[in-house]
Design an enzyme around this catalytic site. Structure first.
Site, PDB file in Angstrom:
ATOM      1  CG  ASP A 106      58.824  19.350  45.003  1.00  0.00           C
ATOM      2  OD1 ASP A 106      57.809  19.576  44.296  1.00  0.00           O
ATOM      3  OD2 ASP A 106      59.155  20.086  45.949  1.00  0.00           O
ATOM      4  CD  GLU A 122      56.038  20.799  38.409  1.00  0.00           C
ATOM      5  OE1 GLU A 122      55.358  20.369  39.353  1.00  0.00           O
ATOM      6  OE2 GLU A 122      57.165  21.349  38.555  1.00  0.00           O
ATOM      7  CG  ASP A 138      53.967  24.588  46.364  1.00  0.00           C
ATOM      8  OD1 ASP A 138      53.944  23.488  46.943  1.00  0.00           O
ATOM      9  OD2 ASP A 138      54.936  24.990  45.704  1.00  0.00           O
TER      10      ASP A 138
END
Length: 802
Positions: A477, A480, A541
């Site tokens: 996860d 970025e 998401d």
């Protein structure tokens, strides 16, 4: 001192002391941490100097290399009829002593021939101290040149030809023109004279900029756009599918959803409907203007001080194959990963995991993976790679027991460490984090520096301990937010490391997973060019809305057109509890993507919505599991050819103009067309490419063109191309329990069709077989040639048409 020299020097110093103001600096600075870095402002800045490529100074036809002359320009204002423009004008050197610096730099460029369909164009704006350094983006660290294309001299320059196309290099003015094998001009570089002769609009042509602020340099590669030309790709972009008319910023960012222009997975690659693709081989920030500012020009504003473009010629399949030959094709994930992943944010304990496993089996919901998200540590979100001792009595035994029930375990983690994390002091003391200019850390969190081999080793030891315990997959996860201003062990700043961070991160987890488990599987959110080698990625998401569901598909289609074979998304959306009607429609869509996962704010478990919904969810899951031979074979075919499982229509139908316009349908593999229901409705418009199509649920037959079609039992429209063989398998609750020695071949064909074709791939050997069925003398369909060595007993059924 000579009086004349003194006056010149004083004048020079005075000019340097006058602050220059730029009236137009869009996106020039980052105002918020990790705000996407749009460098386009640097190419419209009145304080900067612009070097416009002019002509070839010398050229060696044997090596297809030479030198280019760049002329110096600046922006100045021009007013006419009460309208002010910023226009480019030639300018004299501003350095002192004048004789020490080139007024019109002469710098190297080259063309390399990588294959009959791929060329590489390189140019430098200054010295390159590490010109041949291996690239993590390229599958072998470098691109190996093929035999040269056939050369011929022309009156204005040079021509190189292959069986797939040709390029023409003109010397004065300098152009590179790219043609297909039929002689159609695909695109060409833009020279300053092209603009001055044809438009009043100020356009920055092929050039590089030298910034007044720090003397750094960046390239602007400009290419011609043609009427009706369309542009696709650039990664998992959620804006309009066709990028023509858009400005796209390629800078890895936490998109905070799927309905804005930022991207978890920007990829510096795009393809054109005209028959070419472009890979910008760099990790610097990039801003692409695809005819937004000026409709006839693509401006690739690349942060790098060296230009490195790969250009591919061909149809979409050929372009994707060439691009992934260069940057790598997806590895084949394990069979179990194609099963259903059950998740929520989050299961907190061993009891939670065992309970959901039991309920999945009691309710006969086929499933292969149970995912523990942020709550398996002692403190939620505080990743220390240890199961909470207060909530997991014996995690190793739990993993073993769940595997006996047919489940693999997936675990969440991230590469950021808060100060309260027990690992924080170790990371700092060992120098494993990204540093700032002073040698401290840029953020409050410690961000792992994956350019440091010691960091990778430390990190893989933590991940490896979990894999050795029996964990099947690691959720990769975030990734970025690598600090743009950070200093990295590689010796580079975040300007070059930020976008590369997801690739390093993906690779670190994928490598240790393959080493310990012998399997190719991660579950990653961020990506850059080359990340497709490390499946699988999911779409971030999404909100729990119809528009978010539609945007999710656009993002998946765009990522598939950027070299990624495998992609998933949070069925039902992530942000809030999913409305039941939306969950029905989204789950039907999710079960027909390469990987299927329910995840987000609870409830996510189907039984929490009642019996009727549970029955629906079971039906949808059973459909996927019985389709597993089709899914697995199409996955294998995709990995071998660089194709996406979720496939834009024009990939299979490039000669059909209508297929280039569709962004709310897709091909699931080669033979099935899927049209999700993005709204609660009885039917929807469906575009069918030129062929005959058979409804997978109802048996109705349709020809190409537009139709109003109602979904069947499941709220989704699924069509099979006439003449297809779709392999099925007997239903099992887990892929571990599937019997691959007995497969059913379902024939989808009309009476006019005399044969059918499909693909089968057995997990035991992963050899892809092409299967053709023809009628024998008695009119029964039989396999034309059995290549399975009696390993499989096939039953053949023709699907009943309405």
């Amino acid at each position: 001192m000579n009086k004349k020299i003194f006056i010149v020097l004083l004048s020079f110093i005075t000019c340097m002391l006058v602050p220059a103001q730029s009236p137009y600096q869009p996106g020039h600075h980052q105002y918020l941490v990790n705000e996407p870095y749009d460098i386009s402002g640097d190419f419209h800045d009145f304080t900067n100097t612009y070097y416009l490529v002019d002509k070839v100074s010398d050229f060696n036809p044997e090596t297809a290399s030479g030198k280019l002359v760049y002329n110096r320009y600046e922006f100045v204002t021009r007013q006419a009829f009460n309208n002010m423009l910023g226009v480019l004008r030639p300018v004299q050197p501003n350095e002192f002593p004048e004789v020490e610096y080139a007024a019109s730099p002469v710098l190297p460029f080259s063309v390399e021939f990588i294959s009959p369909q791929t060329i590489r164009i390189r140019a430098n704006s200054g010295p390159q101290l590490h010109p041949d350094k291996e690239s993590l983006m390229l599958v072998n660290g470098k691109a190996v040149a093929d035999k040269p294309w056939k050369y011929s001299k022309t009156s204005t320059g040079h021509t190189y030809k292959s069986e797939s196309g040709s390029i023409v290099i003109t010397e004065n003015p300098w152009h590179i023109l790219i043609y297909d094998k039929k002689g159609k001009l695909l695109t060409k570089t833009i020279h300053h004279v092209d603009n001055s002769d044809s438009t009043y609009t100020p356009i920055l042509p092929f050039s590089y900029v030298r910034r007044a602020s720090d003397y750094s340099r960046s390239f602007n590669a400009t290419l011609a756009l043609s009427p009706d030309e369309k542009i696709f790709g650039c990664g998992e972009s959620y804006t309009g599918f066709n990028k023509r008319g858009q400005k796209v910023v390629l800078f890895s960012d936490d998109g905070n959803g799927v309905q804005n222009e930022t991207m978890y997975k920007p990829i510096p690659f795009f393809m054109s409907s005209r028959g070419y693709g472009v890979f910008m081989h760099t990790s610097s920030p990039i801003t692409c203007d695809f005819g937004k500012y000026f409709s006839g020009v693509t401006s690739l504003m690349i942060g790098d001080d060296a230009l490195d473009l790969f250009i591919f010629i061909g149809n979409p399949k050929e372009i994707l194959n060439e691009y992934t030959n260069l940057t790598g094709k997806a590895a084949m994930p394990p069979l179990w990963s194609f099963g259903f992943w059950m998740s929520r944010i989050t299961y907190f304990s061993e009891d939670d995991g065992r309970a959901v496993a039991d309920k999945l089996r009691v309710n006969k919901i086929p499933c292969d993976v149970i995912h523990f998200d942020t709550g398996w540590f002692e403190t939620d979100w505080r990743c220390d790679y240890k199961f909470s001792p207060s909530r997991f009595k014996d995690p190793a035994k739990m993993i073993t027991d769940l595997k006996k029930q047919g489940f693999h375990i997936s675990l969440w983690q991230l590469p950021y460490f808060v100060p309260k994390n027990t690992l924080f002091p170790e990371i700092i003391s060992k120098g494993l984090a990204v540093k700032d200019a002073k040698g401290n850390i840029p953020y409050e969190d410690a961000v792992l520096d994956f350019s440091n081999p010691e960091t990778v080793e430390w990190y893989q030891e933590k991940i490896g301990g979990l894999l050795k315990m029996g964990v099947g997959a690691i959720k990769v996860d975030f990734g970025e937010a690598a600090p743009l201003s950070g200093l990295y062990h590689s010796g580079r700043t975040g300007f070059y490391e930020h976008n590369l961070y997801p690739l390093r991160y993906n690779k670190a987890v994928a490598d240790i997973t393959r080493e310990i488990n012998g399997e190719n599987i991660i579950w990653a959110r961020s990506a850059w060019a080359g990340s497709q080698r490390y499946p699988t990625h999911w779409g971030g998401d999404p909100a729990n809305t119809n528009t978010s569901m539609a945007a999710t598909l656009r993002g998946g289609l765009s990522l598939g057109l950027s070299g990624f074979s495998f992609w998933s998304h949070d069925m039902g959306g992530f942000v809030q509890a999913t409305p039941e009607n939306l969950y029905r429609r989204w789950a039907s869509f999710g079960f027909l993507t390469s990987h299927a996962r329910s995840h987000g704010i609870p409830p996510k478990e189907p039984w929490e919505y009642g019996k009727e919904f549970t029955d629906f969810f079971r039906d949808a899951g059973e459909m996927r599991y019985m389709l597993m031979p089709y899914i697995y074979a199409q996955a294998k075919y995709s990995t071998e050819n660089g194709l996406p499982m979720v496939r834009a229509l024009f990939v299979e139908f490039p000669d059909d103009p209508g297929s280039w316009l569709i962004d709310n349908q897709y091909l699931f593999g080669s033979d099935m067309l899927v049209a999700p229901m993005f709204e609660s409705a009885r039917e929807r418009n469906v575009y069918l490419p030129p062929a005959t199509w058979i409804d997978y649920q109802t048996g109705k037959v349709y020809t190409g063109g537009w139709h109003r079609i109602a979904p069947g039992k499941l709220p989704i429209i699924i069509l099979v191309k006439d003449g297809s063989v779709i392999p099925h398998i007997k239903l099992a609750q887990s892929t571990m329990q599937m019997d691959w020695s007995q497969l059913e071949l379902k024939l989808y064909l009309t009476d006019k069709t005399l044969s059918a074709k499909g693909k089968v791939c057995l997990p035991e050997d992963q050899i892809l077989h092409e299967v053709t069925l023809k009628k024998d003398n008695e009119g029964k369909f039989i396999i034309d040639k059995d290549t399975f060595s009696q390993k499989v007993k096939f039953t053949i059924h023709k699907f009943m048409l309405q």
